[in-house]
Design a protein around this motif. Structure first.
Motif, PDB file in Angstrom:
ATOM      1  N   VAL A   6      49.353   6.412  29.999  1.00  7.67           N
ATOM      2  CA  VAL A   6      48.136   5.624  30.125  1.00  7.67           C
ATOM      3  C   VAL A   6      46.926   6.494  30.447  1.00  7.67           C
ATOM      4  CG1 VAL A   6      48.359   5.143  32.581  1.00  7.67           C
ATOM      5  CG2 VAL A   6      47.166   3.525  31.117  1.00  7.67           C
ATOM      6  N   ASN A   7      45.816   6.179  29.810  1.00  2.00           N
ATOM      7  CA  ASN A   7      44.548   6.833  30.110  1.00  2.00           C
ATOM      8  C   ASN A   7      43.913   6.062  31.262  1.00  2.00           C
ATOM      9  OD1 ASN A   7      41.806   7.636  30.121  1.00  2.00           O
ATOM     10  ND2 ASN A   7      41.939   8.202  27.952  1.00  2.00           N
ATOM     11  N   ILE A   8      43.458   6.766  32.290  1.00  2.00           N
ATOM     12  CA  ILE A   8      42.958   6.083  33.483  1.00  2.00           C
ATOM     13  C   ILE A   8      41.670   5.312  33.211  1.00  2.00           C
ATOM     14  CG2 ILE A   8      44.045   7.701  35.086  1.00  2.00           C
ATOM     15  CD1 ILE A   8      41.263   8.989  35.449  1.00  2.00           C
ATOM     16  N   SER A   9      41.022   5.553  32.037  1.00  4.77           N
ATOM     17  CA  SER A   9      39.811   4.806  31.712  1.00  4.77           C
ATOM     18  C   SER A   9      40.109   3.597  30.837  1.00  4.77           C
ATOM     19  CB  SER A   9      38.808   5.721  30.999  1.00  4.77           C
ATOM     20  OG  SER A   9      39.347   6.188  29.768  1.00  4.77           O
ATOM     21  N   CYS A  10      41.401   3.303  30.662  1.00 10.82           N
ATOM     22  CA  CYS A  10      41.817   2.145  29.875  1.00 10.82           C
ATOM     23  C   CYS A  10      42.698   1.226  30.712  1.00 10.82           C
ATOM     24  CB  CYS A  10      42.586   2.581  28.635  1.00 10.82           C
ATOM     25  SG  CYS A  10      41.618   3.543  27.454  1.00 10.82           S
ATOM     26  N   CYS A  11      42.703  -0.040  30.375  1.00 14.19           N
ATOM     27  CA  CYS A  11      43.582  -0.993  31.047  1.00 14.19           C
ATOM     28  C   CYS A  11      45.027  -0.608  30.756  1.00 14.19           C
ATOM     29  CB  CYS A  11      43.300  -2.398  30.548  1.00 14.19           C
ATOM     30  SG  CYS A  11      44.435  -3.648  31.200  1.00 14.19           S
ATOM     31  N   ALA A  12      45.853  -0.528  31.793  1.00 15.31           N
ATOM     32  CA  ALA A  12      47.243  -0.109  31.637  1.00 15.31           C
ATOM     33  C   ALA A  12      48.071  -1.130  30.880  1.00 15.31           C
ATOM     34  CB  ALA A  12      47.860   0.131  33.015  1.00 15.31           C
ATOM     35  N   SER A  13      47.579  -2.363  30.766  1.00 14.89           N
ATOM     36  CA  SER A  13      48.349  -3.406  30.094  1.00 14.89           C
ATOM     37  C   SER A  13      47.928  -3.614  28.643  1.00 14.89           C
ATOM     38  CB  SER A  13      48.211  -4.724  30.861  1.00 14.89           C
ATOM     39  OG  SER A  13      48.968  -5.742  30.247  1.00 14.89           O
ATOM     40  N   CYS A  14      46.656  -3.919  28.425  1.00 16.57           N
ATOM     41  CA  CYS A  14      46.196  -4.237  27.069  1.00 16.57           C
ATOM     42  C   CYS A  14      45.520  -3.067  26.365  1.00 16.57           C
ATOM     43  CB  CYS A  14      45.252  -5.435  27.083  1.00 16.57           C
ATOM     44  SG  CYS A  14      43.674  -5.097  27.906  1.00 16.57           S
ATOM     45  N   GLY A  15      45.156  -2.023  27.121  1.00 17.71           N
ATOM     46  CA  GLY A  15      44.567  -0.828  26.525  1.00 17.71           C
ATOM     47  C   GLY A  15      43.080  -0.884  26.299  1.00 17.71           C
ATOM     48  N   VAL A  16      42.415  -1.953  26.721  1.00 20.13           N
ATOM     49  CA  VAL A  16      40.974  -2.047  26.534  1.00 20.13           C
ATOM     50  C   VAL A  16      40.273  -0.946  27.325  1.00 20.13           C
ATOM     51  CG1 VAL A  16      40.624  -3.670  28.437  1.00 20.13           C
ATOM     52  CG2 VAL A  16      38.987  -3.599  26.566  1.00 20.13           C
ATOM     53  N   ALA A  17      39.268  -0.340  26.687  1.00 22.28           N
ATOM     54  CA  ALA A  17      38.566   0.773  27.324  1.00 22.28           C
ATOM     55  C   ALA A  17      37.492   0.260  28.276  1.00 22.28           C
ATOM     56  CB  ALA A  17      37.942   1.668  26.267  1.00 22.28           C
ATOM     57  N   GLU A  18      37.190   1.095  29.273  1.00 22.48           N
ATOM     58  CA  GLU A  18      36.129   0.756  30.230  1.00 22.48           C
ATOM     59  C   GLU A  18      34.794   1.112  29.589  1.00 22.48           C
ATOM     60  OE1 GLU A  18      35.429   1.017  35.010  1.00 22.48           O
ATOM     61  OE2 GLU A  18      36.279   2.781  34.023  1.00 22.48           O
ATOM     62  N   VAL A  19      34.092   0.107  29.097  1.00 27.34           N
ATOM     63  CA  VAL A  19      32.791   0.301  28.456  1.00 27.34           C
ATOM     64  C   VAL A  19      31.746  -0.503  29.209  1.00 27.34           C
ATOM     65  CG1 VAL A  19      33.712   0.874  26.181  1.00 27.34           C
ATOM     66  CG2 VAL A  19      33.373  -1.523  26.799  1.00 27.34           C
ATOM     67  N   ASP A  20      30.591  -0.661  28.603  1.00 31.53           N
ATOM     68  CA  ASP A  20      29.449  -1.259  29.296  1.00 31.53           C
ATOM     69  C   ASP A  20      29.764  -2.585  29.984  1.00 31.53           C
ATOM     70  OD1 ASP A  20      27.981   0.871  28.490  1.00 31.53           O
ATOM     71  OD2 ASP A  20      27.097  -0.140  26.764  1.00 31.53           O
ATOM     72  N   ASP A  21      30.391  -3.516  29.246  1.00 28.00           N
ATOM     73  CA  ASP A  21      30.625  -4.847  29.803  1.00 28.00           C
ATOM     74  C   ASP A  21      32.048  -5.048  30.316  1.00 28.00           C
ATOM     75  OD1 ASP A  21      31.675  -4.642  27.295  1.00 28.00           O
ATOM     76  OD2 ASP A  21      31.265  -6.724  26.730  1.00 28.00           O
ATOM     77  N   VAL A  22      32.816  -3.972  30.380  1.00 26.88           N
ATOM     78  CA  VAL A  22      34.188  -4.057  30.885  1.00 26.88           C
ATOM     79  C   VAL A  22      34.336  -3.147  32.099  1.00 26.88           C
ATOM     80  CG1 VAL A  22      36.631  -3.696  30.389  1.00 26.88           C
ATOM     81  CG2 VAL A  22      35.106  -4.558  28.595  1.00 26.88           C
ATOM     82  N   ARG A  23      34.709  -3.739  33.198  1.00 25.79           N
ATOM     83  CA  ARG A  23      34.909  -2.986  34.432  1.00 25.79           C
ATOM     84  C   ARG A  23      36.371  -3.086  34.835  1.00 25.79           C
ATOM     85  NH1 ARG A  23      31.187  -0.907  33.055  1.00 25.79           N
ATOM     86  NH2 ARG A  23      29.096  -0.727  33.965  1.00 25.79           N
ATOM     87  N   LEU A  24      37.020  -1.950  34.956  1.00 24.31           N
ATOM     88  CA  LEU A  24      38.428  -1.915  35.337  1.00 24.31           C
ATOM     89  C   LEU A  24      38.576  -1.744  36.843  1.00 24.31           C
ATOM     90  CD1 LEU A  24      39.816   0.435  32.531  1.00 24.31           C
ATOM     91  CD2 LEU A  24      39.538  -2.050  32.492  1.00 24.31           C
ATOM     92  N   LYS A  25      39.630  -2.327  37.379  1.00 21.89           N
ATOM     93  CA  LYS A  25      39.910  -2.214  38.811  1.00 21.89           C
ATOM     94  C   LYS A  25      41.235  -1.506  39.033  1.00 21.89           C
ATOM     95  CE  LYS A  25      37.295  -6.319  40.219  1.00 21.89           C
ATOM     96  NZ  LYS A  25      37.331  -7.610  40.960  1.00 21.89           N
TER      97      LYS A  25
END
Length: 308
Positions: A6-25
């Motif tokens: 897993v890339n730490i800048s992506c959601c570990a489940s669905c793989g969506v990347a952390e971009v402008d309107d997406v904030r990962l926790k």
């Protein structure tokens, strides 16, 4: 998606990347992975659970086995020297709930006697209450009502001595929530014996851990003993060395026995002895030594009068 890939800048489940309107926790247990939503975290839980639990335990151990800067007593608020672990060498004030070393108490009393001054608290300078218990009770309750964690803990001790374990548990719980390490240690005892609360080994160990992390030498020593009884000698030695480094005499005795049986090396024992001596020496001062001698003479005089 595996945890290793897993890339730490992506959601570990669905793989969506952390971009402008997406904030990962972050996963707050292990901090190894991130999620875009609670749903993704729940969906990924079966795959992540094992590695999360392992990493969380490692992180907890990093905190648990870190040497505290001082004991839970800290420094005397007047002379700013580390407090001795022996509670008989310090006293608690009712007016401000400060623990003050005997050296500062004795020095203040001596000055007041020589200058013929009225007795006042060495710290807050409030007049010392008379021997009337009602006045001391009023002052201590004022601190309890102000949510002073030290006063709450002392009130817990008072209720415990009266046999009111439920009230003792409530006061210690409030003090622990406010960060009092002695209260955490007392809660561990209450959970162990089931006094004022149902027995709960998990909660007992939690409060014992919190007290140990917060610099409580007695809790740290107890943890070392428990680990040793469970056959985890390496962890036991770490706990005992930390407690000894804070000046805990009982831990030094256990380490000496452990060295004789091959539990720790002579080098580790020597380092623990040096750290123990340094911790004890740091609590000494001419004022404290003078106070100790004065109180010793006073006790001997009282004992001699009582024996006649």
């Amino acid at each position: 998606m595996s945890d290793n890939a897993v890339n730490i800048s992506c959601c570990a489940s669905c793989g969506v990347a952390e971009v402008d309107d997406v904030r990962l926790k972050n996963c707050t247990a292990c901090y190894l992975v991130k999620y875009c939503s609670v749903k993704c975290q729940k969906d990924h839980r079966p795959k992540h659970k094992r590695i999360c639990k392992k990493r969380a335990a490692e992180l907890r151990d990093e905190i648990l086995f870190k040497q505290p800067e001082s004991s839970h007593f800290g420094d005397c608020p007047i002379c700013i020297l580390p407090m001795p672990l022996d509670v008989k060498k310090s006293s608690m004030t009712a007016c401000c709930s400060k623990r003050i070393c005997d050296g500062c108490v004795y020095t203040n009393q001596k000055r007041e006697f020589e200058e013929r001054l009225g007795r006042k608290c060495p710290f807050c300078r409030q007049p010392v209450p008379t021997e009337e218990e009602s006045e001391k009770y009023r002052m201590s309750m004022k601190r309890v009502e102000a949510n002073d964690p030290v006063a709450l803990c002392q009130k817990g001790f008072e209720q415990y001595r009266k046999g009111d374990y439920c009230s003792a548990f409530n006061y210690h719980s409030r003090a622990a929530e406010l960060g009092d390490m002695e209260a955490h240690y007392q809660l561990a005892i209450l959970y162990h014996f089931g006094e004022g609360v149902e027995k709960d080994e998990k909660k007992r160990l939690y409060h014992l851990e919190e007290a140990a992390i917060g610099g409580h030498p007695g809790a740290r020593h107890k943890f070392g003993c428990l680990e040793g009884m469970n056959g985890r000698t390496e962890r036991a030695a770490k706990h005992l060395i930390i407690a000894a480094s804070m000046g805990h005499d009982g831990s030094i005795k256990f380490l000496l026995d452990s060295c004789r049986s091959g539990g720790i090396s002579k080098d580790d024992l020597a380092a623990a002895l040096r750290a123990h001596k340094a911790a004890v020496d740091a609590t000494k001062s001419p004022q404290r030594e003078a106070a100790e001698e004065y109180y010793r003479i006073l006790r001997d005089t009282i004992d001699a009068e009582n024996s006649n």
